[in-house]
Design an enzyme around this catalytic site. Structure first.
Site, mmCIF file in Angstrom:
data_model
loop_
_atom_site.group_PDB
_atom_site.id
_atom_site.type_symbol
_atom_site.label_atom_id
_atom_site.label_comp_id
_atom_site.label_asym_id
_atom_site.label_seq_id
_atom_site.Cartn_x
_atom_site.Cartn_y
_atom_site.Cartn_z
ATOM 1 N N LYS A 1 0.860 -1.193 0.000
ATOM 2 C CA LYS A 1 0.000 0.000 0.000
ATOM 3 C C LYS A 1 0.892 1.237 0.000
ATOM 4 O O LYS A 1 1.913 1.277 0.697
ATOM 5 C CB LYS A 1 -0.886 -0.030 1.250
ATOM 6 C CG LYS A 1 -1.931 1.077 1.305
ATOM 7 C CD LYS A 1 -2.857 0.903 2.507
ATOM 8 C CE LYS A 1 -3.962 1.946 2.553
ATOM 9 N NZ LYS A 1 -4.880 1.747 3.700
ATOM 10 N N SER B 1 -9.821 1.633 2.562
ATOM 11 C CA SER B 1 -8.945 2.405 1.715
ATOM 12 C C SER B 1 -7.851 1.589 1.026
ATOM 13 O O SER B 1 -7.224 2.060 0.085
ATOM 14 C CB SER B 1 -8.282 3.507 2.536
ATOM 15 O OG SER B 1 -7.450 2.938 3.538
ATOM 16 N N SER C 1 -10.148 -0.691 6.781
ATOM 17 C CA SER C 1 -9.534 -0.594 5.452
ATOM 18 C C SER C 1 -8.776 -1.805 4.946
ATOM 19 O O SER C 1 -8.383 -1.833 3.779
ATOM 20 C CB SER C 1 -8.606 0.610 5.389
ATOM 21 O OG SER C 1 -9.366 1.759 5.165
HETATM 22 N N1 GLN Z 1 -13.447 3.890 5.864
HETATM 23 C C1 GLN Z 1 -12.893 4.388 7.097
HETATM 24 C C2 GLN Z 1 -12.536 5.835 6.967
HETATM 25 O O1 GLN Z 1 -12.740 6.390 5.929
HETATM 26 C C3 GLN Z 1 -11.697 3.555 7.499
HETATM 27 C C4 GLN Z 1 -10.479 3.890 6.752
HETATM 28 C C5 GLN Z 1 -9.307 3.081 7.186
HETATM 29 O O2 GLN Z 1 -9.439 2.060 7.843
HETATM 30 N N2 GLN Z 1 -8.137 3.562 6.843
HETATM 31 O O3 GLN Z 1 -12.076 6.444 7.891
#
Ligand code: GLN
Length: 484
Positions: free
Chosen positions: A75, A150, A174
């Site tokens: 990532k 994400s 995410s």
């Molecule tokens: N979807 C969640 C957010 O937008 C989690 C994102 C994540 O785990 N990095 O904060």
């Protein structure tokens, strides 16, 4: 080669069926062919193949580790020396870190090969990979749909077999949510299990790195390499890393599975519910017992998270000011104007929304009403899990309330986007580990994930429980039809 798991590739490499260079260029070629998935932000073919050749030499000289020669995708939130690290943002469009994250260093030391840096929601904020400065990632099961986020690029790289394994990070879901939407295995370890050094911070009290793979067995292999104390991250815990592979085959007879009613209440898609219930029934057949448990405060996890995570993010993101690194506005009047224009132009809409919410929640006068309240709630949510784990060994339910949704479907409605993490967020607030594994498909042929939540530092059990299911099912081996 690309359909093989990491465990199978290790055998192939050692038996001399193929070299790391052959394997790595095969994956690089696939990525090139599947460019429209937009899974990667940066690829450096020459540097990657150079690493693969070094791995081949080590393999020949019997100096190899288990992961030597295995190509992995990372990532784009992990700092990598000599390579771009953008975090999916225009703000870091030109940023080359002077050092590598601990996770990257650990894989380098094992001899693993860096295939490239994967696309992601900007600064890891999102559940659909639509907030990336580098454009959306497409779900290989249906290219008009989102892969989740994400860590969407990492999930797609594994689902479309562009990489045998990848790293992700999970602040509110995410790793698990994109794993669920793409039909792969994704593990969020306990907070403190994996070093966050060199991992660009979103919400520091929640962020955690973990593996994304086809199988739980592969996740065990990668976690083994990633986990452990790091003196450069004061939140990493100095606790022996168990032998995850050794626990994989443990019998599940007598395993107590907690089923939280609240995870099956209104808001859950009925086809997802049916798939998850069938998966849990499979465990019953393997000798597990089902126990009803209560997580009374978890319905407040989403609002609690959306105070705390933006608050931490607003502080963490203050470092992107055009002075130290990354983007700087071209024209400005004075220093203050430079800050304003840089941040206005460098950050996308969602990131700005979070900074504003976070700054508001932390401002004097609102701090007690929002931030402090949310902290107290976080403790209650965590206590609920402690109590539940007195009655059960693991908790099971859906990972996400639905399957992959259409691109653009939720972009104008942040709250409905945020609700995609309704089952994952409480786990981050409690700091405990959880895994999402493929459990079937809905009627449209889109993957459904089963979430398994464990006690603090009980990753070995999660991997064991996931692995046993994968021995009696083959959902995790299915791949998108277009990719064969
Ligand atoms: N979807 C969640 C957010 O937008 C989690 C994102 C994540 O785990 N990095 O904060």
């Amino acid at each position: 080669m690309h359909t093989k798991t990491i465990t199978e590739l290790i055998v192939g490499l050692r038996a001399g069926e193929f070299s790391s260079e052959e394997l790595t260029s095969h994956f690089l070629d696939r990525t090139q062919q599947q460019k429209d998935l937009n899974a990667f932000i940066t690829i450096d073919r020459d540097a990657t193949l150079e690493q693969a050749r070094a791995a081949d030499r080590a393999l020949k000289q019997n100096e190899a580790n288990l992961l030597t020669g295995i190509p992995l995708a990372h990532k784009d939130i992990f700092c990598t020396e000599n390579m771009l690290t953008t975090c999916g943002s225009k703000m870091l469009y030109n940023f080359v870190s002077p050092y590598s994250a601990t996770v990257i260093e650990k894989f380098n030391r094992c001899g693993a090969v860096i295939l490239g840096k994967t696309n992601m929601d900007e600064f890891a904020m999102g559940s659909s990979n639509e907030t990336s400065y580098y454009g959306p990632v497409n779900n290989p099961w249906d290219r008009d749909r989102v892969p989740g986020g994400s860590s969407g690029g990492s999930a797609v790289s594994v689902a479309a077999r562009l990489a045998p394994g990848a790293t992700g990070t999970d602040t509110g879901g995410s790793i698990r949510q994109p794993a669920s939407l793409c039909g792969i295995t994704g593990l969020k370890p306990s907070y403190g299990r994996v070093s966050r050094f060199g991992m660009i911070a979103f919400a520091s009290s929640l962020d955690q790195a973990g593996p994304m793979t086809q199988t739980a067995e592969d996740a065990a292999l990668l976690l083994q390499a990633m986990a452990g104390f790091d003196e450069r991250d004061s939140t990493s815990v100095d606790k022996t890393v168990p032998d995850y592979m050794a626990e994989l085959d443990n019998d599940l007879k007598g395993l107590r599975i907690g089923i939280p009613k609240i995870f099956f209440a209104e808001g859950l898609d009925s086809e997802v519910a049916a798939v998850v219930e069938a998966a849990i029934d499979e465990y019953r057949k393997m000798g597990a017992e089902l126990v009803d448990i209560d997580l009374p405060n978890s319905s407040l996890a989403v609002p609690c998270y959306y105070v705390l995570a933006p608050a931490e993010a607003s502080s963490n993101l203050s470092r992107f000011d055009g002075v130290r690194y990354g983007y700087r506005a071209e024209e400005y009047k004075d220093l203050n104007d430079m800050y304003t224009r840089t941040r206005t132009q460098g950050f996308g809409e969602e990131v700005k929304r979070r900074i504003m919410i976070g700054t508001y929640a932390l401002s004097s006068g609102y701090y007690d009403a929002y931030y402090l309240k949310a902290q107290k709630l976080r403790r209650l949510i965590s206590n609920d899990f402690d109590q539940a784990f007195e009655q059960c060994d693991v908790i099971m339910g859906p990972t996400a309330p639905g399957t992959a949704f259409k691109q653009g479907e939720k972009t104008d409605d942040p709250v409905s986007m945020y609700l995609n993490d309704i089952y994952t967020i409480s786990v981050n607030l409690a700091g405990i580990p959880a895994i999402s594994i493929p459990a079937g498909f809905d009627k449209q042929g889109l993957p459904v994930g089963l979430q398994i939540i464990g006690r603090y530092f009980d990753e070995a059990r999660l991997l064991n429980v996931a692995h046993r299911y994968q021995q009696v099912t083959d959902w995790h081996r299915q791949m998108p039809a277009v990719e064969r």
